[in-house]
Design a protein around this motif. Structure first.
Motif, PDB file in Angstrom:
ATOM      1  N   ARG A 157      -3.247   7.534   5.059  1.00 50.86           N
ATOM      2  CA  ARG A 157      -1.827   7.880   5.133  1.00 50.86           C
ATOM      3  C   ARG A 157      -0.963   6.728   4.655  1.00 50.86           C
ATOM      4  NH1 ARG A 157       2.054   9.018  10.456  1.00 50.86           N
ATOM      5  NH2 ARG A 157       3.971   9.202   9.226  1.00 50.86           N
ATOM      6  N   GLU A 158      -0.065   7.035   3.720  1.00 51.97           N
ATOM      7  CA  GLU A 158       0.963   6.120   3.261  1.00 51.97           C
ATOM      8  C   GLU A 158       2.298   6.849   3.389  1.00 51.97           C
ATOM      9  OE1 GLU A 158      -0.536   3.221  -0.158  1.00 51.97           O
ATOM     10  OE2 GLU A 158      -0.947   5.314  -0.682  1.00 51.97           O
ATOM     11  N   GLY A 159       3.038   6.576   4.444  1.00 51.29           N
ATOM     12  CA  GLY A 159       4.288   7.294   4.690  1.00 51.29           C
ATOM     13  C   GLY A 159       4.021   8.768   4.932  1.00 51.29           C
ATOM     14  N   GLU A 215      -0.824   6.977  12.577  1.00 50.84           N
ATOM     15  CA  GLU A 215       0.502   6.446  12.282  1.00 50.84           C
ATOM     16  C   GLU A 215       0.557   5.832  10.885  1.00 50.84           C
ATOM     17  OE1 GLU A 215       2.600   7.265  14.371  1.00 50.84           O
ATOM     18  OE2 GLU A 215       1.552   7.516  16.275  1.00 50.84           O
ATOM     19  N   SER A 216      -0.507   5.125  10.496  1.00 46.69           N
ATOM     20  CA  SER A 216      -0.566   4.516   9.176  1.00 46.69           C
ATOM     21  C   SER A 216      -1.989   4.060   8.912  1.00 46.69           C
ATOM     22  CB  SER A 216       0.396   3.307   9.081  1.00 46.69           C
ATOM     23  OG  SER A 216       0.016   2.304  10.009  1.00 46.69           O
ATOM     24  N   THR A 275      -4.651  -0.357  10.017  1.00 45.03           N
ATOM     25  CA  THR A 275      -4.541   1.048  10.432  1.00 45.03           C
ATOM     26  C   THR A 275      -4.081   1.125  11.876  1.00 45.03           C
ATOM     27  OG1 THR A 275      -6.240   1.802   8.890  1.00 45.03           O
ATOM     28  CG2 THR A 275      -5.851   3.171  10.822  1.00 45.03           C
TER      29      THR A 275
END
Length: 331
Positions: free
Chosen positions: A198-200, A162-163, A146
């Motif tokens: 978050r994934e994309g 961000e991810s 992450t």
């Protein structure tokens, strides 16, 4: 909320910031009280003010050109790239003395999106978890792989995911909504407990306590989630479901290093395991991929999970480098 309403709110927030700027950053007590009443009327008011205020702070280099003793002049809101910017007449006179090349460099630097100096970056490696306590008392737990950054100041509280995945336990502060930017989604809260994955451009939201507002760039109206609600959001849609407490706790099993499956396919179970370890679980055929899996497993021990697949389902398991290959028995 309609675009016209949002534009009106932004315009009003710009007026407040312009008035504050004319007063050298401090409104008179009566006007400050009126500003606080306006902010308290709506979360949308607070969010617009905070976002615009942060954007305006990025123009500090331009404002530094303002002479120390300049006659009072009204600021003029100017819209640049969808934002209101206040340009002082004295600033324009000071800038006029600069060469065009120097002025261009200053403007490009001031208005270019950049990471503020008061942000802090955090990142976890594959299989790692990390707990963070912010200055406002909020606590964040980062799951495997992450990346996020935080900016908690006396004026605003913001996070950029961000991810990856994180659990948020947000301290209540009515004057500073906690705003999380996750790709094309913006999540706003006052005080609550929830997780984001978050994934994309896809964002999964699970609310454990309180209320969470999710707003996408292409969505005209924000979606409000309450306790035991989950949502899957992309750029233009939000799918909301009501979950049982057991389902919510299962989705948060990673906080204890566990993966909790309730009759998910082996393909999905493999996808979840592969987020945590170097060794990747590879399902070699459709028959094996469709097998239903249930139970509680150690997220960091994919080898033990593979042994269970062999013992419980009779599947063939073969290790090849960093892959654990699983397939149905050959006849």
């Amino acid at each position: 909320m309609k675009n016209e309403e949002l534009k009106a709110i932004e315009a009003r927030a710009a007026d407040w910031i312009a008035e504050r700027d004319r007063s050298d950053g401090h409104l008179p007590a009566e006007r400050q009280a009126e500003l606080q009443r306006w902010l308290a009327e709506s979360t949308a008011h607070r969010v617009a003010f905070l976002r615009l205020d942060q954007t305006w702070q990025r123009a500090d280099r331009l404002r530094a050109l303002k002479p120390a003793k300049a006659p009072e002049a009204a600021s003029r809101p100017t819209r640049i790239g969808g934002w209101h910017w206040m340009v002082q007449p004295t600033l324009k006179r000071a800038a006029a003395g600069l060469s065009l090349a120097v002025l261009t460099l200053i403007i490009a630097s001031a208005f270019r999106p950049q990471q503020r100096q008061d942000t802090v970056n955090y990142a976890t490696a594959r299989g790692q978890r990390q707990s963070i306590k912010l200055a406002d008392g909020s606590q964040l737990t980062l799951n495997t792989a992450t990346q996020l950054r935080t900016a908690v100041t006396p004026r605003a509280r913001q996070v950029w995911l961000e991810s990856g995945e994180a659990f948020f336990d947000i301290a209540h502060d009515a004057q500073r909504p906690f705003v999380i930017h996750a790709g094309k989604q913006t999540v706003t809260v006052l005080g609550t407990k929830f997780s984001l994955f978050r994934e994309g451009d896809r964002l999964n939201v699970t609310v454990l306590e309180g209320r969470v507002q999710v707003q996408g760039e292409d969505q005209g109206q924000a979606t409000v989630l309450t306790r035991d609600h989950a949502a899957l959001a992309d750029a233009g849609n939000v799918l909301v479901t009501l979950q049982s407490p057991q389902q919510v706790n299962a989705s948060l099993g990673w906080l204890q290093g566990k993966l909790v499956f309730n009759e998910v396919s082996l393909a999905e179970a493999a996808r979840q395991f592969n987020r945590y370890g170097i060794k990747q679980l590879v399902i070699k055929d459709e028959a094996a991929a469709r097998i239903g899996i249930g139970g509680v497993f150690d997220a960091g021990n994919v080898e033990a999970f593979a042994r269970l697949l062999h013992a419980g389902f009779g599947l063939e398991v073969r290790v090849s480098g960093d892959e654990i290959q699983v397939s149905t028995p050959t006849t």
